[in-house]
Design a protein around this motif. Sequence first.
Motif, PDB file in Angstrom:
ATOM      1  N   ASP A 155       0.824  -1.305  -0.214  1.00  0.00           N
ATOM      2  CA  ASP A 155      -0.130   0.313   0.098  1.00  0.00           C
ATOM      3  C   ASP A 155       0.640   1.438  -0.176  1.00  0.00           C
ATOM      4  N   THR A 156       1.837   0.977   1.052  1.00  0.00           N
ATOM      5  CA  THR A 156       2.773   2.285   0.495  1.00  0.00           C
ATOM      6  C   THR A 156       4.031   2.710   0.128  1.00  0.00           C
ATOM      7  N   ARG A 157       4.431   3.766   0.019  1.00  0.00           N
ATOM      8  CA  ARG A 157       5.699   4.293  -0.782  1.00  0.00           C
ATOM      9  C   ARG A 157       6.841   3.469  -0.125  1.00  0.00           C
ATOM     10  N   THR A 158       7.347   3.389   0.607  1.00  0.00           N
ATOM     11  CA  THR A 158       8.281   2.480   2.168  1.00  0.00           C
ATOM     12  C   THR A 158       8.255   1.682   1.716  1.00  0.00           C
ATOM     13  N   GLY A 159       6.636   0.806   1.731  1.00  0.00           N
ATOM     14  CA  GLY A 159       6.801  -0.835   1.436  1.00  0.00           C
ATOM     15  C   GLY A 159       7.438  -1.262  -0.479  1.00  0.00           C
ATOM     16  N   ASP A 189      -4.574   9.129  -2.499  1.00  0.00           N
ATOM     17  CA  ASP A 189      -4.951   9.193  -0.687  1.00  0.00           C
ATOM     18  C   ASP A 189      -3.193   9.892  -0.410  1.00  0.00           C
ATOM     19  N   ASN A 190      -2.130   9.694  -1.100  1.00  0.00           N
ATOM     20  CA  ASN A 190      -0.490  10.363  -0.742  1.00  0.00           C
ATOM     21  C   ASN A 190      -0.891  11.756  -0.635  1.00  0.00           C
ATOM     22  N   ARG A 191      -1.121  12.753  -1.583  1.00  0.00           N
ATOM     23  CA  ARG A 191      -1.305  13.924  -1.714  1.00  0.00           C
ATOM     24  C   ARG A 191      -2.438  14.330  -0.364  1.00  0.00           C
ATOM     25  N   TYR A 222       4.062  13.017  -3.652  1.00  0.00           N
ATOM     26  CA  TYR A 222       3.395  12.820  -3.323  1.00  0.00           C
ATOM     27  C   TYR A 222       2.536  13.502  -2.068  1.00  0.00           C
ATOM     28  N   CYS A 223       3.051  12.826  -0.756  1.00  0.00           N
ATOM     29  CA  CYS A 223       2.778  13.019   0.873  1.00  0.00           C
ATOM     30  C   CYS A 223       2.748  14.578   0.937  1.00  0.00           C
ATOM     31  N   GLY A 224       4.179  15.249   0.616  1.00  0.00           N
ATOM     32  CA  GLY A 224       4.860  16.457   0.621  1.00  0.00           C
ATOM     33  C   GLY A 224       4.448  17.069   0.356  1.00  0.00           C
ATOM     34  N   THR A 241      12.295  21.578   1.501  1.00  0.00           N
ATOM     35  CA  THR A 241      13.622  20.935   1.760  1.00  0.00           C
ATOM     36  C   THR A 241      13.277  19.603   0.751  1.00  0.00           C
ATOM     37  N   GLU A 242      14.329  19.248   0.476  1.00  0.00           N
ATOM     38  CA  GLU A 242      14.372  18.222  -0.830  1.00  0.00           C
ATOM     39  C   GLU A 242      15.969  17.802  -1.187  1.00  0.00           C
ATOM     40  N   ILE A 243      15.974  16.786  -1.690  1.00  0.00           N
ATOM     41  CA  ILE A 243      17.579  16.319  -2.072  1.00  0.00           C
ATOM     42  C   ILE A 243      17.065  15.896  -3.376  1.00  0.00           C
ATOM     43  N   MET A 246      14.468  17.308  -9.236  1.00  0.00           N
ATOM     44  CA  MET A 246      13.411  18.251  -9.522  1.00  0.00           C
ATOM     45  C   MET A 246      12.134  18.190  -9.187  1.00  0.00           C
ATOM     46  N   ARG A 247      12.573  17.438  -7.813  1.00  0.00           N
ATOM     47  CA  ARG A 247      11.296  18.279  -7.263  1.00  0.00           C
ATOM     48  C   ARG A 247      11.382  19.349  -6.707  1.00  0.00           C
ATOM     49  N   ALA A 248      12.786  19.188  -6.020  1.00  0.00           N
ATOM     50  CA  ALA A 248      13.148  21.240  -5.699  1.00  0.00           C
ATOM     51  C   ALA A 248      12.397  21.434  -6.842  1.00  0.00           C
ATOM     52  N   ASN A 297       5.717  14.093  12.072  1.00  0.00           N
ATOM     53  CA  ASN A 297       6.119  12.781  10.827  1.00  0.00           C
ATOM     54  C   ASN A 297       5.267  12.397  10.638  1.00  0.00           C
ATOM     55  N   ALA A 298       5.139  12.605   8.539  1.00  0.00           N
ATOM     56  CA  ALA A 298       4.146  11.878   8.281  1.00  0.00           C
ATOM     57  C   ALA A 298       4.678  10.732   7.102  1.00  0.00           C
ATOM     58  N   GLY A 299       5.960  10.512   7.658  1.00  0.00           N
ATOM     59  CA  GLY A 299       6.447   9.088   6.409  1.00  0.00           C
ATOM     60  C   GLY A 299       6.482   7.881   7.532  1.00  0.00           C
ATOM     61  N   VAL A 349       1.957  10.737  12.143  1.00  0.00           N
ATOM     62  CA  VAL A 349       1.496  11.957  13.307  1.00  0.00           C
ATOM     63  C   VAL A 349       0.212  11.736  12.516  1.00  0.00           C
ATOM     64  N   ASN A 350      -0.371  11.924  11.237  1.00  0.00           N
ATOM     65  CA  ASN A 350      -1.913  11.745  10.575  1.00  0.00           C
ATOM     66  C   ASN A 350      -2.608  10.576  11.251  1.00  0.00           C
ATOM     67  N   LEU A 351      -2.144   9.661  11.624  1.00  0.00           N
ATOM     68  CA  LEU A 351      -2.752   8.432  11.871  1.00  0.00           C
ATOM     69  C   LEU A 351      -2.558   8.053  13.343  1.00  0.00           C
TER      70      LEU A 351
HETATM   71  N1  LIG Z   1       1.416   9.433   6.186  1.00  0.00           N
HETATM   72  C1  LIG Z   1       0.176   8.485   6.126  1.00  0.00           C
HETATM   73  O1  LIG Z   1      -0.631   8.209   6.070  1.00  0.00           O
HETATM   74  C2  LIG Z   1       1.471   8.351   4.598  1.00  0.00           C
HETATM   75  C3  LIG Z   1       0.776   7.783   3.596  1.00  0.00           C
HETATM   76  C4  LIG Z   1       0.899   7.621   1.820  1.00  0.00           C
HETATM   77  C5  LIG Z   1       2.710   7.682   2.353  1.00  0.00           C
HETATM   78  N2  LIG Z   1       3.339   7.253   3.435  1.00  0.00           N
HETATM   79  C6  LIG Z   1       4.775   7.669   3.337  1.00  0.00           C
HETATM   80  O2  LIG Z   1       5.616   8.566   3.032  1.00  0.00           O
HETATM   81  C7  LIG Z   1       6.259   8.710   3.394  1.00  0.00           C
HETATM   82  C8  LIG Z   1       6.601   9.996   1.892  1.00  0.00           C
HETATM   83  O3  LIG Z   1       5.540   8.952   0.526  1.00  0.00           O
HETATM   84  P1  LIG Z   1       5.616   9.888  -0.831  1.00  0.00           P
HETATM   85  O4  LIG Z   1       4.142   8.594  -1.861  1.00  0.00           O
HETATM   86  O5  LIG Z   1       5.020  11.116  -0.498  1.00  0.00           O
HETATM   87  O6  LIG Z   1       6.215   9.470  -1.177  1.00  0.00           O
HETATM   88  P2  LIG Z   1       8.009  10.131  -2.633  1.00  0.00           P
HETATM   89  O7  LIG Z   1       8.623   9.406  -2.967  1.00  0.00           O
HETATM   90  O8  LIG Z   1       6.529  10.612  -3.521  1.00  0.00           O
HETATM   91  O9  LIG Z   1       8.323  11.262  -1.863  1.00  0.00           O
HETATM   92  C9  LIG Z   1       9.217  11.340  -0.796  1.00  0.00           C
HETATM   93  C10 LIG Z   1      10.585  12.368  -1.602  1.00  0.00           C
HETATM   94  O10 LIG Z   1      11.361  12.691  -0.346  1.00  0.00           O
HETATM   95  C11 LIG Z   1      12.200  13.116  -0.763  1.00  0.00           C
HETATM   96  N3  LIG Z   1      13.303  13.350   0.313  1.00  0.00           N
HETATM   97  C12 LIG Z   1      14.048  11.967   0.355  1.00  0.00           C
HETATM   98  N4  LIG Z   1      14.838  11.540   1.580  1.00  0.00           N
HETATM   99  C13 LIG Z   1      14.931  13.284   2.130  1.00  0.00           C
HETATM  100  C14 LIG Z   1      16.153  14.231   2.727  1.00  0.00           C
HETATM  101  N5  LIG Z   1      16.571  14.006   3.080  1.00  0.00           N
HETATM  102  N6  LIG Z   1      15.339  15.712   2.826  1.00  0.00           N
HETATM  103  C15 LIG Z   1      14.087  16.063   1.460  1.00  0.00           C
HETATM  104  N7  LIG Z   1      14.163  15.488   0.854  1.00  0.00           N
HETATM  105  C16 LIG Z   1      13.795  13.936   0.881  1.00  0.00           C
HETATM  106  C17 LIG Z   1      12.154  12.412  -2.245  1.00  0.00           C
HETATM  107  O11 LIG Z   1      13.467  12.806  -3.056  1.00  0.00           O
HETATM  108  C18 LIG Z   1      11.114  12.595  -2.399  1.00  0.00           C
HETATM  109  O12 LIG Z   1      11.011  13.685  -3.503  1.00  0.00           O
HETATM  110  C19 LIG Z   1       7.020   7.127   2.826  1.00  0.00           C
HETATM  111  O13 LIG Z   1       7.227   6.446   3.831  1.00  0.00           O
HETATM  112  C20 LIG Z   1       5.217   7.000   2.571  1.00  0.00           C
HETATM  113  O14 LIG Z   1       5.429   5.090   3.357  1.00  0.00           O
HETATM  114  C21 LIG Z   1       2.812   7.917   4.999  1.00  0.00           C
END
Ligand SMILES: NC(=O)c1ccc[n+]([C@@H]2O[C@H](COP(=O)([O-])OP(=O)(O)OC[C@H]3O[C@@H](n4cnc5c(N)ncnc54)[C@H](O)[C@@H]3O)[C@@H](O)[C@H]2O)c1
Length: 428
Positions: A155-159, A189-191, A222-224, A241-243, A246-248, A297-299, A349-351
């Motif tokens: 379901d999620t990006r990290t997975g 969902d993410n956004r 997507y989430c940020g 902040t970004e690394i 393109m996203r920056a 944190n939302a990651g 934090v959201n959950l």
């Molecule tokens: N809270 C929730 O309910 C929820 C929902 C969906 C996803 N997530 C989780 O949120 C996280 C992000 O998901 P996403 O879909 O946005 O992923 P994504 O890959 O679209 O975005 C992550 C962004 O973070 C950037 N990044 C990586 N390391 C960084 C750093 N040190 N400093 C700044 N930027 C950095 C990447 O370049 C990328 O643009 C994942 O862990 C995902 O599993 C959480």
Amino acid sequence: MTSRPVDADIADLALARLGRERIAWAGAEMPVLASIRERFEAERPLDGLVVGVCLHVTTETANFLKTLKAGGATVLACASNPLSTQDDVAASLVADEGIATFAVKGESHERYYDHIDAVLDGHPQLTMDDGCDLVSRLHQSRPHQLEELIGGTEDTRTGVIRLRAMEAAGVLRYPIVAVNDAETKRLFDNRHGTGQSTIDGIVRATNILLAGKRFVVAGYGYCGKGVAARARGMGALVTVTEIDSMRALEAVTDGFEVAPMAAAACKGEVFVTATGNCQVIRAEHFAEMRDGAILANAGHFDVEVDLVALGRMAGGRRRLVRPMVEEFTLESSDGSTRSLLLLAEGRLVNLSVAEGHPAAVMDLSFANQALAAEWLATARGRLANRVHDVPTEMDARIAELKLETMGIVIDLPTSSQMAYLAPWTSGT
Ligand SMILES: NC(=O)c1ccc[n+]([C@@H]2O[C@H](COP(=O)([O-])OP(=O)(O)OC[C@H]3O[C@@H](n4cnc5c(N)ncnc54)[C@H](O)[C@@H]3O)[C@@H](O)[C@H]2O)c1
């Protein structure tokens, strides 16, 4: 009510009635999933399958588990995060749905893994994971069970990142559908889901006014993007902040200030990480932060804010000042002190504080999950042991269904437009 006793480890069965009412409330916002459930009831595409689920145990997830059950599956469920379980929902799943559920809000690390093991004890043939803990545990501790698996979803990006690493290492032993990467999942969902519910979590935890606050979002994925847009909508002054360049660039052209965390640290009043990466905010940043800065944190995992460094810098000077708000007092070299406020132990934090994503977006995510489960069941034995995308037709169909339920009609291309778009020869 079911009278069939099921295995369970939940907080309190007496909460079932409240859970039932809240599940129904969420269900009313999930019409696409409801239409799939109705079809599943008639067609039973998951008949006889045991499905092991490791997801956030929320009202929306409960509606999804009812759909799997309607499709003929036997479902076992555990939580995908120690803080995200809604105990009333867990109670209703056991009491009303007869679903073996192992999830308690605030469970220890050890109990969290006991619960994953309890699901694996049921010998699932399909896994539905959020963060890859279930799949990783299965591969590492029960290789003998792997041949029982016909597929899984994530379901999620990290997975998905972890699964692709497993695929690259040649250790993934069954096919997994990357539900996160479907457009009807991550664009909504993410956004929108994470965007709205992260703000909701911060506000519920602190009751602060966001208007005029300096708000730092780490990660413009997507989430940020969702979090940054919502914070700006509330009147906050947002820095990203970004690394990834393109996203920056995207962030700066969307009108946000972009800076490295080293520069943003001394200015920010609220920080939110949404990167899927570790130690995004760490000792060198804590050392620069203003008194009263809020860290959230939302990651997916609690590794984005460096909790070890924060704890070390505060020594014993930490205390809970409100539910889910822990104050860390840091001493500067000149002897002055500053407080940093960590929300929800650095977990989602959201959950942890709010209720997670609104049901209307989870309608799309769980429609993807349900159709992916059906696909895996029907394509049994034909998919390679790798990470698969959700088929684009399935993604498009979910978008169509959602629009239908919203009463929104769109244009269809005319025959001359189709003819215009088809050939490559005609130009200026
Ligand atoms: N809270 C929730 O309910 C929820 C929902 C969906 C996803 N997530 C989780 O949120 C996280 C992000 O998901 P996403 O879909 O946005 O992923 P994504 O890959 O679209 O975005 C992550 C962004 O973070 C950037 N990044 C990586 N390391 C960084 C750093 N040190 N400093 C700044 N930027 C950095 C990447 O370049 C990328 O643009 C994942 O862990 C995902 O599993 C959480």
